[in-house]
Design a protein around this motif. Structure first.
Motif, PDB file in Angstrom:
ATOM      1  N   GLY A 353      -4.934 -11.192  -7.185  1.00  0.00           N
ATOM      2  CA  GLY A 353      -3.563 -10.335  -7.818  1.00  0.00           C
ATOM      3  C   GLY A 353      -2.709  -9.804  -6.877  1.00  0.00           C
ATOM      4  N   ASP A 354      -1.965  -8.872  -7.311  1.00  0.00           N
ATOM      5  CA  ASP A 354      -0.714  -8.462  -6.797  1.00  0.00           C
ATOM      6  C   ASP A 354      -0.849  -7.128  -5.978  1.00  0.00           C
ATOM      7  N   ILE A 355      -0.248  -7.002  -4.876  1.00  0.00           N
ATOM      8  CA  ILE A 355      -0.356  -5.756  -4.004  1.00  0.00           C
ATOM      9  C   ILE A 355       0.881  -5.301  -3.752  1.00  0.00           C
ATOM     10  N   LYS A 356       1.232  -3.916  -3.873  1.00  0.00           N
ATOM     11  CA  LYS A 356       2.459  -3.290  -3.525  1.00  0.00           C
ATOM     12  C   LYS A 356       2.372  -3.057  -2.139  1.00  0.00           C
ATOM     13  N   VAL A 357       3.627  -3.393  -1.435  1.00  0.00           N
ATOM     14  CA  VAL A 357       3.747  -3.123  -0.064  1.00  0.00           C
ATOM     15  C   VAL A 357       5.186  -2.503   0.237  1.00  0.00           C
ATOM     16  N   LYS A 358       5.060  -1.301   0.825  1.00  0.00           N
ATOM     17  CA  LYS A 358       6.284  -0.368   1.068  1.00  0.00           C
ATOM     18  C   LYS A 358       6.952  -0.913   2.409  1.00  0.00           C
ATOM     19  N   ILE A 359       8.293  -1.192   2.248  1.00  0.00           N
ATOM     20  CA  ILE A 359       9.026  -1.768   3.442  1.00  0.00           C
ATOM     21  C   ILE A 359      10.153  -0.643   3.751  1.00  0.00           C
ATOM     22  N   SER A 360      10.126   0.099   5.104  1.00  0.00           N
ATOM     23  CA  SER A 360      10.971   1.106   5.225  1.00  0.00           C
ATOM     24  C   SER A 360      11.872   0.496   6.490  1.00  0.00           C
ATOM     25  N   SER A 361      13.225   1.122   6.117  1.00  0.00           N
ATOM     26  CA  SER A 361      14.313   0.808   6.873  1.00  0.00           C
ATOM     27  C   SER A 361      15.209   1.891   7.233  1.00  0.00           C
ATOM     28  N   PHE A 362      15.891   1.616   8.452  1.00  0.00           N
ATOM     29  CA  PHE A 362      16.730   2.602   8.935  1.00  0.00           C
ATOM     30  C   PHE A 362      17.900   1.961   9.385  1.00  0.00           C
ATOM     31  N   ARG A 363      19.087   2.443   9.032  1.00  0.00           N
ATOM     32  CA  ARG A 363      20.570   1.907   9.642  1.00  0.00           C
ATOM     33  C   ARG A 363      20.298   0.266   9.376  1.00  0.00           C
ATOM     34  N   GLY A 364      19.909  -0.133   8.343  1.00  0.00           N
ATOM     35  CA  GLY A 364      19.807  -1.707   8.131  1.00  0.00           C
ATOM     36  C   GLY A 364      18.735  -2.191   8.761  1.00  0.00           C
ATOM     37  N   LYS A 365      17.828  -1.722   9.507  1.00  0.00           N
ATOM     38  CA  LYS A 365      16.724  -2.650  10.180  1.00  0.00           C
ATOM     39  C   LYS A 365      15.404  -2.112   9.715  1.00  0.00           C
ATOM     40  N   ILE A 366      14.712  -3.128   9.501  1.00  0.00           N
ATOM     41  CA  ILE A 366      13.144  -2.912   9.035  1.00  0.00           C
ATOM     42  C   ILE A 366      12.557  -1.930  10.123  1.00  0.00           C
ATOM     43  N   CYS A 367      11.600  -1.047   9.731  1.00  0.00           N
ATOM     44  CA  CYS A 367      11.219  -0.182  10.837  1.00  0.00           C
ATOM     45  C   CYS A 367       9.700  -0.211  10.391  1.00  0.00           C
ATOM     46  N   ASN A 368       9.093  -0.435   9.201  1.00  0.00           N
ATOM     47  CA  ASN A 368       7.919  -0.452   9.145  1.00  0.00           C
ATOM     48  C   ASN A 368       7.292  -1.347   7.852  1.00  0.00           C
ATOM     49  N   VAL A 369       6.280  -1.823   7.513  1.00  0.00           N
ATOM     50  CA  VAL A 369       5.784  -2.645   6.651  1.00  0.00           C
ATOM     51  C   VAL A 369       4.330  -2.217   6.252  1.00  0.00           C
ATOM     52  N   ALA A 370       3.912  -1.639   4.981  1.00  0.00           N
ATOM     53  CA  ALA A 370       2.442  -1.270   4.962  1.00  0.00           C
ATOM     54  C   ALA A 370       2.322  -1.296   3.573  1.00  0.00           C
ATOM     55  N   PRO A 371       1.122  -2.170   3.474  1.00  0.00           N
ATOM     56  CA  PRO A 371       0.447  -2.233   1.939  1.00  0.00           C
ATOM     57  C   PRO A 371      -0.090  -1.016   1.345  1.00  0.00           C
ATOM     58  N   GLU A 372      -0.013  -0.818   0.120  1.00  0.00           N
ATOM     59  CA  GLU A 372      -0.299   0.453  -0.593  1.00  0.00           C
ATOM     60  C   GLU A 372      -1.902   0.566  -0.445  1.00  0.00           C
ATOM     61  N   TYR A 373      -2.192   1.610   0.082  1.00  0.00           N
ATOM     62  CA  TYR A 373      -3.785   1.877   0.328  1.00  0.00           C
ATOM     63  C   TYR A 373      -4.506   1.751  -1.090  1.00  0.00           C
ATOM     64  N   GLU A 374      -4.021   2.489  -2.174  1.00  0.00           N
ATOM     65  CA  GLU A 374      -4.899   2.342  -3.601  1.00  0.00           C
ATOM     66  C   GLU A 374      -5.086   0.940  -3.968  1.00  0.00           C
ATOM     67  N   ASP A 375      -3.802   0.074  -3.762  1.00  0.00           N
ATOM     68  CA  ASP A 375      -3.866  -1.150  -4.425  1.00  0.00           C
ATOM     69  C   ASP A 375      -4.869  -1.901  -3.688  1.00  0.00           C
ATOM     70  N   CYS A 376      -4.769  -1.803  -2.141  1.00  0.00           N
ATOM     71  CA  CYS A 376      -5.818  -2.627  -1.710  1.00  0.00           C
ATOM     72  C   CYS A 376      -7.213  -2.126  -1.814  1.00  0.00           C
ATOM     73  N   ARG A 377      -7.334  -0.682  -1.990  1.00  0.00           N
ATOM     74  CA  ARG A 377      -8.544  -0.358  -2.184  1.00  0.00           C
ATOM     75  C   ARG A 377      -9.360  -0.956  -3.390  1.00  0.00           C
ATOM     76  N   ARG A 378      -8.471  -0.920  -4.416  1.00  0.00           N
ATOM     77  CA  ARG A 378      -8.901  -1.466  -5.871  1.00  0.00           C
ATOM     78  C   ARG A 378      -9.294  -2.970  -5.732  1.00  0.00           C
TER      79      ARG A 378
END
Length: 402
Positions: A353-378
């Motif tokens: 299935g699909d997992i939602k992933v949050k991509i955080s960026s600042f000043r146009g540069k990616i600073c963090n990539v994190a899979p959503e906990y609840e999606d992964c847990r499910r």
């Protein structure tokens, strides 16, 4: 001597749409032949890209029009659009930025229609012209080396717009959803000046909104033309320049032009079982964050410091909750400013299935990539697999976009 960030400022006095921004980027110096060559990497056909120079209220601007062979709307869901982008030979950074914008669109449409994101079938925004606009914008910004984008208040227009769902008020519901946290005004022009595509680009890529930052120095100016003939020039003005890395642009550091407070209360005589309930009440009352910290008060008494981050307009309600639900008889408030990264979501596919992933960026540069906990847990619970394995696989898949 501090480094400078290559910065773009969008002057949206007549609104913004995908083709207006792409036209302005061409006017500012993006080579037309290179844009056409990059767009040819997309596995789509049946359209003609028309690029002309026009006069809008005495301003010379570039008008870009995507003429699709099929006059009807193409209906594609987010997965289909992501597949088109991923199948192309475009650079990874261009793919990521394009998918982020389309994901933002899908999330807005899904909220408006109260359906899951993967059930949204794009109408206007899913047509070939918007795919070309969004991918073209993502590539052009990458070509120019733009590291951060700021935008003025958006002039959205007024009246009603005719779309697949009938007559809708301006801004259209999906546009209004995309503009949450972004300053805009309607004015007297009875036209749709900000399209869903334009709103999605601004909401996804802009680091802040308001007047041009004092420390911004422009070196180039470009104009992209809209379709309308108005009492004002129907153009988007784009400035390209630099800002020093050590500049303090105030509200431009964050996503929202709002005032925030932190409230604190030291509590030494409350049953700790109550804190979970109290935190839920505070979040429901508008708190942006709530946290607890162990402290030592006078005479060596152990206690808990309750801290709440909140918008200024929620001060009265939050104070009432603390006084009613805790044993505290007082609290202190102090103003704070926030510097926050852009946060976008993409969907990655795993065999189950699909997992939602949050991509955080600042000043146009990616600073963090994190899979959503609840999606992964499910998924871990459904498949009987270790949670850490699902998280690792989702992160590995997401990194291919980055």
């Amino acid at each position: 001597m501090s480094a400078n960030y290559k910065t773009m400022y969008l002057d949206c006095f007549a609104g913004i749409s995908g083709n207006m921004l792409l036209g302005a980027l061409l006017d500012i110096g993006v080579p037309e032949e290179l844009l056409r060559a990059e767009l040819a990497k997309l596995p789509i056909t049946g359209y003609e890209l028309s690029i002309t120079r026009v006069d809008k209220g005495g301003i010379s601007a570039v008008y870009l029009d995507v003429k699709a062979a099929d006059a009807g709307h193409h209906h594609r869901n987010l997965a289909a659009i992501a597949g088109i982008i991923e199948e192309s030979a475009l650079a990874t950074a261009v793919k990521v930025k394009s998918n982020q914008i389309f994901t933002r669109l899908a999330e807005a449409e899904a909220k408006v229609h109260s359906v899951p994101v993967n059930e949204i079938h794009f109408h206007e925004v899913g047509a070939v012209d918007s795919i070309v606009d969004i991918v073209g914008i993502a590539w052009a910004l990458d070509y120019l080396g733009v590291e951060q984008i700021y935008a003025s208040r958006l002039h959205v227009g007024s009246g009603f717009v005719k779309c697949a769902h009938g007559l809708l008020p301006v801004p259209a519901p999906a546009t209004a959803e995309l503009l949450r946290g972004i300053p805009f005004y309607q004015g007297d022009i009875a036209k749709e000046l900000v399209t869903p595509t334009g709103a999605a680009v601004v909401a996804t890529l802009s680091s802040g909104y308001g007047p041009m930052p004092d420390s911004f120095i422009s070196s180039q100016v470009g104009y992209g033309a809209g379709t309308w003939e108005l009492d004002i020039p129907n153009v988007l003005r784009v400035y390209l320049g630099e800002m020093p890395a050590d500049a303090v642009p105030g509200r431009f550091e964050g996503q929202e032009d709002k005032a925030y407070l932190v409230v604190e209360a030291n509590i030494d005589d409350q049953n700790p079982e109550l804190y979970s309930y109290i935190m839920d009440k505070l979040f429901a009352g508008g708190a942006l964050d709530v946290w607890l910290a162990p402290i030592i008060m006078k005479k060596g008494r152990p206690a808990t410091k309750l801290s709440v981050l909140l918008p200024e307009e929620c001060q009265s309600g939050i104070a009432e909750i603390i006084l009613e639900e805790t044993t505290s008889i007082g609290m202190r408030f102090y103003p704070v400013t926030r510097a926050i990264a852009n946060r976008e979501f993409i969907m990655v596919g795993l065999p189950w299935g699909d997992i939602k992933v949050k991509i955080s960026s600042f000043r146009g540069k990616i600073c963090n990539v994190a899979p959503e906990y609840e999606d992964c847990r499910r998924m871990a619970e459904e498949m009987g697999m270790p949670l850490k394995v699902i998280q690792h696989l989702a992160l590995k898949e997401a990194m291919s976009f980055c």
